[in-house]
Enzyme design. Structure first.
Site, PDB file in Angstrom:
ATOM      1  N   ASN A   9       0.869  -1.179   0.000  1.00 51.76           N
ATOM      2  CA  ASN A   9       0.000   0.000   0.000  1.00 51.76           C
ATOM      3  C   ASN A   9       0.904   1.227   0.000  1.00 51.76           C
ATOM      4  O   ASN A   9       1.515   1.557   1.011  1.00 51.76           O
ATOM      5  CB  ASN A   9      -0.882  -0.042   1.264  1.00 51.76           C
ATOM      6  CG  ASN A   9      -1.693   1.225   1.455  1.00 51.76           C
ATOM      7  OD1 ASN A   9      -1.770   2.063   0.567  1.00 51.76           O
ATOM      8  ND2 ASN A   9      -2.310   1.356   2.627  1.00 51.76           N
ATOM      9  N   TRP A  10       0.962   1.879  -1.162  1.00 48.24           N
ATOM     10  CA  TRP A  10       1.874   3.030  -1.271  1.00 48.24           C
ATOM     11  C   TRP A  10       1.353   4.274  -0.567  1.00 48.24           C
ATOM     12  O   TRP A  10       2.069   5.264  -0.437  1.00 48.24           O
ATOM     13  CB  TRP A  10       2.116   3.365  -2.759  1.00 48.24           C
ATOM     14  CG  TRP A  10       3.081   2.430  -3.428  1.00 48.24           C
ATOM     15  CD1 TRP A  10       3.799   1.416  -2.845  1.00 48.24           C
ATOM     16  CD2 TRP A  10       3.440   2.425  -4.821  1.00 48.24           C
ATOM     17  NE1 TRP A  10       4.576   0.783  -3.790  1.00 48.24           N
ATOM     18  CE2 TRP A  10       4.379   1.383  -5.008  1.00 48.24           C
ATOM     19  CE3 TRP A  10       3.062   3.191  -5.918  1.00 48.24           C
ATOM     20  CZ2 TRP A  10       4.938   1.103  -6.257  1.00 48.24           C
ATOM     21  CZ3 TRP A  10       3.617   2.913  -7.161  1.00 48.24           C
ATOM     22  CH2 TRP A  10       4.546   1.883  -7.324  1.00 48.24           C
ATOM     23  N   LYS A  11       0.074   4.269  -0.196  1.00 49.90           N
ATOM     24  CA  LYS A  11      -0.536   5.462   0.413  1.00 49.90           C
ATOM     25  C   LYS A  11      -0.307   6.679  -0.497  1.00 49.90           C
ATOM     26  O   LYS A  11      -0.332   6.523  -1.717  1.00 49.90           O
ATOM     27  CB  LYS A  11      -0.009   5.669   1.833  1.00 49.90           C
ATOM     28  CG  LYS A  11      -0.154   4.384   2.650  1.00 49.90           C
ATOM     29  CD  LYS A  11       0.066   4.554   4.114  1.00 49.90           C
ATOM     30  CE  LYS A  11      -0.140   3.208   4.806  1.00 49.90           C
ATOM     31  NZ  LYS A  11      -0.012   3.273   6.250  1.00 49.90           N
ATOM     32  N   HIS A  93      -9.558   1.245   5.060  1.00 53.14           N
ATOM     33  CA  HIS A  93      -8.266   1.410   5.740  1.00 53.14           C
ATOM     34  C   HIS A  93      -8.441   2.365   6.927  1.00 53.14           C
ATOM     35  O   HIS A  93      -9.211   3.332   6.848  1.00 53.14           O
ATOM     36  CB  HIS A  93      -7.224   1.970   4.759  1.00 53.14           C
ATOM     37  CG  HIS A  93      -5.836   1.913   5.311  1.00 53.14           C
ATOM     38  ND1 HIS A  93      -5.373   2.858   6.199  1.00 53.14           N
ATOM     39  CD2 HIS A  93      -4.844   1.013   5.154  1.00 53.14           C
ATOM     40  CE1 HIS A  93      -4.140   2.540   6.547  1.00 53.14           C
ATOM     41  NE2 HIS A  93      -3.790   1.419   5.929  1.00 53.14           N
ATOM     42  N   GLU A  95      -6.721   4.727   7.984  1.00 54.26           N
ATOM     43  CA  GLU A  95      -6.474   6.148   7.691  1.00 54.26           C
ATOM     44  C   GLU A  95      -7.685   6.780   7.017  1.00 54.26           C
ATOM     45  O   GLU A  95      -7.967   7.965   7.209  1.00 54.26           O
ATOM     46  CB  GLU A  95      -5.198   6.293   6.841  1.00 54.26           C
ATOM     47  CG  GLU A  95      -3.967   6.054   7.693  1.00 54.26           C
ATOM     48  CD  GLU A  95      -2.771   5.452   6.965  1.00 54.26           C
ATOM     49  OE1 GLU A  95      -2.727   5.492   5.723  1.00 54.26           O
ATOM     50  OE2 GLU A  95      -1.876   4.921   7.663  1.00 54.26           O
ATOM     51  N   GLU A 165      -5.364  -4.956  10.743  1.00 51.81           N
ATOM     52  CA  GLU A 165      -4.316  -3.948  10.910  1.00 51.81           C
ATOM     53  C   GLU A 165      -4.542  -3.170  12.195  1.00 51.81           C
ATOM     54  O   GLU A 165      -5.286  -2.167  12.197  1.00 51.81           O
ATOM     55  CB  GLU A 165      -4.349  -2.970   9.733  1.00 51.81           C
ATOM     56  CG  GLU A 165      -4.061  -3.604   8.396  1.00 51.81           C
ATOM     57  CD  GLU A 165      -3.478  -2.583   7.427  1.00 51.81           C
ATOM     58  OE1 GLU A 165      -2.376  -2.834   6.940  1.00 51.81           O
ATOM     59  OE2 GLU A 165      -4.090  -1.538   7.190  1.00 51.81           O
ATOM     60  N   GLY A 171       2.715   2.063  10.699  1.00 46.87           N
ATOM     61  CA  GLY A 171       3.688   3.139  10.533  1.00 46.87           C
ATOM     62  C   GLY A 171       4.485   3.466  11.782  1.00 46.87           C
ATOM     63  O   GLY A 171       5.188   4.463  11.833  1.00 46.87           O
ATOM     64  N   SER A 211       3.526  -2.313  10.192  1.00 46.43           N
ATOM     65  CA  SER A 211       4.985  -2.404  10.345  1.00 46.43           C
ATOM     66  C   SER A 211       5.571  -3.747   9.911  1.00 46.43           C
ATOM     67  O   SER A 211       6.537  -4.238  10.497  1.00 46.43           O
ATOM     68  CB  SER A 211       5.393  -2.079  11.785  1.00 46.43           C
ATOM     69  OG  SER A 211       5.059  -0.732  12.094  1.00 46.43           O
ATOM     70  N   GLY A 232       2.822  -1.255   4.197  1.00 44.32           N
ATOM     71  CA  GLY A 232       2.888   0.163   3.859  1.00 44.32           C
ATOM     72  C   GLY A 232       4.327   0.585   3.613  1.00 44.32           C
ATOM     73  O   GLY A 232       4.887   0.379   2.531  1.00 44.32           O
ATOM     74  N   GLY A 233       4.958   1.161   4.632  1.00 41.75           N
ATOM     75  CA  GLY A 233       6.310   1.726   4.512  1.00 41.75           C
ATOM     76  C   GLY A 233       7.308   0.832   3.786  1.00 41.75           C
ATOM     77  O   GLY A 233       8.016   1.297   2.880  1.00 41.75           O
TER      78      GLY A 233
HETATM   79  P1  PGA Z   1       2.878   0.149   7.574  1.00 43.05           P
HETATM   80  O1  PGA Z   1       1.403   0.389   6.983  1.00 43.05           O
HETATM   81  O2  PGA Z   1       3.379  -1.141   6.970  1.00 43.05           O
HETATM   82  O3  PGA Z   1       3.668   1.343   7.131  1.00 43.05           O
HETATM   83  O4  PGA Z   1       2.740   0.037   9.046  1.00 43.05           O
HETATM   84  C1  PGA Z   1       0.509  -0.670   6.788  1.00 43.05           C
HETATM   85  C2  PGA Z   1      -0.803  -0.167   6.250  1.00 43.05           C
HETATM   86  O5  PGA Z   1      -1.249   0.922   6.678  1.00 43.05           O
HETATM   87  O6  PGA Z   1      -1.428  -0.822   5.412  1.00 43.05           O
END
Ligand code: PGA
Length: 254
Positions: A9-11, A93, A95, A165, A171, A211, A232-233
């Site tokens: 997930n590149w956000k 998600h 966010e 999640e 993050g 993470s 994500g990251g």
């Molecule tokens: P993260 O994000 O791997 O940076 O913790 C995961 C996500 O929000 O899908």
């Protein structure tokens, strides 16, 4: 081991050029057909990146609206996702829930609309740190799963991946311990069993997200109820993403 699904997930990250270079670099590698690999990109890159897609790579967006069209400034519909040649979206998600006011009800409307358009879904759920401290994580998860999947029939379940999640792990660099992630995924499986029966529940792909990185992915993927990861990251760097694909590949090969 059965199939594994790794999704990046590149956000709201990367330039178009960086995105194109990433996908080209990823496609230099081959992986087992038992490994599903996907990248979920910012919506504005959906069209130019769709042209780089090949059979082995899933490309999707991180959201889409539940209405077909109309006065929804800044939004795009599931039909539009299909129109640019894509067939996957992440929905719910944390966010989106936290910053854009998504609720269990809107997530449910979005999932239903995606399914009716033939779009596959990664449906995200998970508790906040506060909720975990109060030991409410299962109660929260139950509400998110039951309401998110309300009116969704068993025949549609195979088009839904569920990503657990925990928000405190996203993050932050602090992932859930393998056993804690497993406990929650087993609980999701239990809820699905109650709603859809054992056979259908067993088939659902459950991801852990929060993470995930090359250093911790193996232990998580070895848990019996974890069938993949939403990353994500660590999905922003192509070498780190490739390393996780390699680790997943070793596990499906076992
Ligand atoms: P993260 O994000 O791997 O940076 O913790 C995961 C996500 O929000 O899908």
């Amino acid at each position: 081991m059965s199939k594994i699904f790794l999704a990046g997930n590149w956000k709201m990250n990367k330039s178009l050029e960086e995105g194109q270079a990433f996908i080209r670099a990823l496609q230099e590698d081959r992986w087992s057909t038992d490994l599903q690999v996907g990248i979920f990109v910012p919506a504005v890159y959906g069209y130019p990146l769709a042209s780089l897609k090949n059979e082995a790579l899933i490309l999707g967006l991180q959201n889409a609206h539940f209405e077909d069209g109309g006065a929804y400034t800044g939004e795009w519909s599931m039909k539009m996702v299909k129109d640019i040649g894509l067939s996957w979206v992440i929905l719910g998600h944390s966010e989106r829930r936290q910053y854009f006011g998504e609720t269990d009800q809107t997530v449910n409307l979005k999932i239903k609309k995606a399914l009716s358009e033939g779009i596959q879904v990664i449906f995200c759920c998970g508790e906040t740190l506060e909720e975990r401290k109060q030991e409410k994580q299962k109660e929260i998860l139950k509400r998110q799963i039951v309401e998110g999947l309300s009116q969704i029939e068993e025949k549609d379940l195979s088009h839904i991946t569920i990503a657990y999640e925990p928000i405190w792990a996203i993050g932050t660099g602090v992932n859930a311990k393998d056993e804690d992630a497993e406990e929650m995924c087993a609980y999701i499986r239990f809820l699905l069993t109650a709603q859809y029966g054992e056979k259908a529940a067993k088939e659902v792909c459950l991801q852990y997200g929060g993470s995930v990185k090359p250093a911790n992915i193996k232990g998580l993927l070895q848990m019996p109820n974890i069938n993949g990861a939403l990353i994500g990251g660590a999905s922003l760097d192509v070498d780190s993403f490739k390393e996780m694909i390699r680790i997943g590949g070793d596990l499906v090969g076992q």
